[in-house]
Design a protein around this motif. Sequence first.
Motif, short mmCIF file in Angstrom:
data_model
loop_
_atom_site.label_atom_id
_atom_site.label_comp_id
_atom_site.label_asym_id
_atom_site.label_seq_id
_atom_site.Cartn_x
_atom_site.Cartn_y
_atom_site.Cartn_z
N UNK A 74 0.83 -1.20 0.00
CA UNK A 74 0.00 0.00 0.00
C UNK A 74 0.86 1.25 0.00
N UNK A 75 0.27 2.34 -0.51
CA UNK A 75 0.94 3.63 -0.46
C UNK A 75 1.07 4.11 0.98
N UNK A 76 0.10 3.77 1.81
CA UNK A 76 0.18 4.17 3.23
C UNK A 76 1.43 3.58 3.89
N UNK A 77 1.70 2.31 3.63
CA UNK A 77 2.90 1.70 4.22
C UNK A 77 4.16 2.33 3.66
N UNK A 78 4.23 2.46 2.36
CA UNK A 78 5.42 3.03 1.71
C UNK A 78 5.72 4.42 2.26
N UNK A 79 4.70 5.28 2.32
CA UNK A 79 4.92 6.67 2.70
C UNK A 79 5.07 6.82 4.21
N UNK A 80 4.42 5.94 4.98
CA UNK A 80 4.57 5.99 6.43
C UNK A 80 6.00 5.61 6.83
N UNK A 81 6.53 4.54 6.24
CA UNK A 81 7.89 4.11 6.59
C UNK A 81 8.91 5.17 6.21
N UNK A 82 8.78 5.72 5.02
CA UNK A 82 9.70 6.76 4.58
C UNK A 82 9.51 8.03 5.39
N UNK A 83 8.24 8.40 5.59
CA UNK A 83 7.94 9.64 6.29
C UNK A 83 8.34 9.61 7.75
N UNK A 84 8.21 8.44 8.38
CA UNK A 84 8.58 8.31 9.80
C UNK A 84 10.04 8.68 10.01
N UNK A 85 10.93 8.14 9.18
CA UNK A 85 12.35 8.44 9.32
C UNK A 85 12.64 9.90 9.00
N UNK A 86 11.98 10.41 7.95
CA UNK A 86 12.15 11.82 7.61
C UNK A 86 11.68 12.72 8.74
N UNK A 87 10.59 12.31 9.41
CA UNK A 87 10.04 13.11 10.51
C UNK A 87 11.02 13.18 11.67
N UNK A 88 11.53 12.02 12.09
CA UNK A 88 12.48 12.01 13.20
C UNK A 88 13.73 12.83 12.85
N UNK A 89 14.22 12.68 11.62
CA UNK A 89 15.42 13.41 11.21
C UNK A 89 15.17 14.92 11.22
N UNK A 90 14.02 15.35 10.68
CA UNK A 90 13.70 16.78 10.63
C UNK A 90 13.55 17.35 12.03
N UNK B 9 16.98 17.64 13.76
CA UNK B 9 17.83 18.66 13.15
C UNK B 9 17.35 20.07 13.49
N UNK B 10 16.02 20.25 13.63
CA UNK B 10 15.46 21.59 13.79
C UNK B 10 14.81 21.82 15.15
N UNK B 11 15.10 20.94 16.10
CA UNK B 11 14.63 21.09 17.48
C UNK B 11 13.11 21.22 17.56
N UNK B 12 12.39 20.42 16.76
CA UNK B 12 10.94 20.36 16.84
C UNK B 12 10.58 19.32 17.90
N UNK B 13 9.74 19.70 18.85
CA UNK B 13 9.44 18.82 19.98
C UNK B 13 8.84 17.50 19.51
N UNK B 14 9.42 16.41 19.97
CA UNK B 14 8.94 15.07 19.66
C UNK B 14 9.46 14.11 20.72
N UNK B 15 8.92 12.89 20.71
CA UNK B 15 9.34 11.90 21.70
C UNK B 15 9.14 10.52 21.10
N UNK B 16 10.22 9.81 20.90
CA UNK B 16 10.16 8.42 20.41
C UNK B 16 9.87 7.50 21.59
#
Length: 401
Positions: free
Chosen positions: A84-100, A103-110
């Motif tokens: 599915x496109x959801x799986x493809x984009x979620x897996x790619x987007x998840x890593x991009x999200x954590x990296x962003x 890098x830019x001090x956006x509040x998040x918590x793994x």
Amino acid sequence: MFSRSTIKCAARYKRAFSTTTIRSADFTHAVIGAGVVGLSIARRLQSRQGASTILIERHGHFGNETSSRNSEVIHAGLYYGEDSMKTKLCLKGKQMMYDLCKKNSIAHNNCGKWIVAQDDAQMAAIEKVHDFARTIGVPTHFVSPDEVKRREPDIRAQAGVLESTTTGIVDSHGLMQFLQGDYEENNGICAFNAAVESVEPIDKGAGGWTLWTKDRKTGEQSSVTVETLVNSAGLGAIHISNMILPSHRQIKPYYAKGSYFSYSLSKPRPSILVYPAPVPGHGGLGTHLTLDMSGRIRFGPDVEWVDDPTDLSVNSDRLEEAIDDIKSYLPSIDSSAIGLDYAGIRPKLGKLGAVTSGQGFQDFYIKKEDGFEGFINLLGIESPGLTSCLAIGEEVNDILY
């Protein structure tokens, strides 16, 4: 719709773009909808050399709808089907999200997530999730009863617990604020309070579009021409799509309201997200426990089909059912401290709306529409849309170029 300064910017950016044939448009790209997905798409397109992008939003601010009324979860990608496109984009987007965010001090918590099972049927369901996770390379593991008691003694999981270590949470407002700021720093233009009233092709063969808009504050009507049009209007995306496509390709919008519930006491206070095992036919992932960036608990969302996407009232009739769901995995919770919090609306492509892969599953619709040069249509962008937003920006760019 546009202020004088915006009109001046449009004139300044009126220049040729090497991949198109429409040379006199005000902008190379228009993106309709300034939710987190629209912001990501506009930011990505504006990063192209020679691009001039306008982001058109009917509200006065970014993320007024689905993007700011959700669980703020960074999903691992466990439920949507291998191809599915959801799986493809979620897996790619998840890593991009954590990296962003790093890098830019956006509040998040793994912080991770537990999927809990209370009986054999639910245990079989989370075993399937675990098996699927292995096929797509997402780390999950089962948690022993002793470890459950040690780490989260208030959580009940009579049959078992599956842990997803790459699930997390993000400050969605902070993320959108960064995306808008980065887009505008790169000379991207935002037009807020601009409701799109009609869209007309300049040349169906060569591309190009004229958008007519109305300022929601003043009622002033105006137009703008663009070479490429991206419909990322969220709850309004099907309405925009139906303006453009012929009647036999038009579809009906569906809306699923999700109510969220707050908890006012300090205990119990788990430190991890908790989801019930996915039950086929439920239409969602159950009333799960999520956390905000301050550690505050919230429960939800449930699923309530509605006709009015502007009705964001929390249905008090849903509270009793939600409490029953919550007590199945958090039995020590004080029911009197659970209250109504907020509601969000998810855009759907039908009422089946199964979250997990299988019968009724609805994938993201992200396509270049046949016969309409330069028109990219995004429909049914719900969860994991937040997680996938950066990858969706890349996907739209790849479709176009």
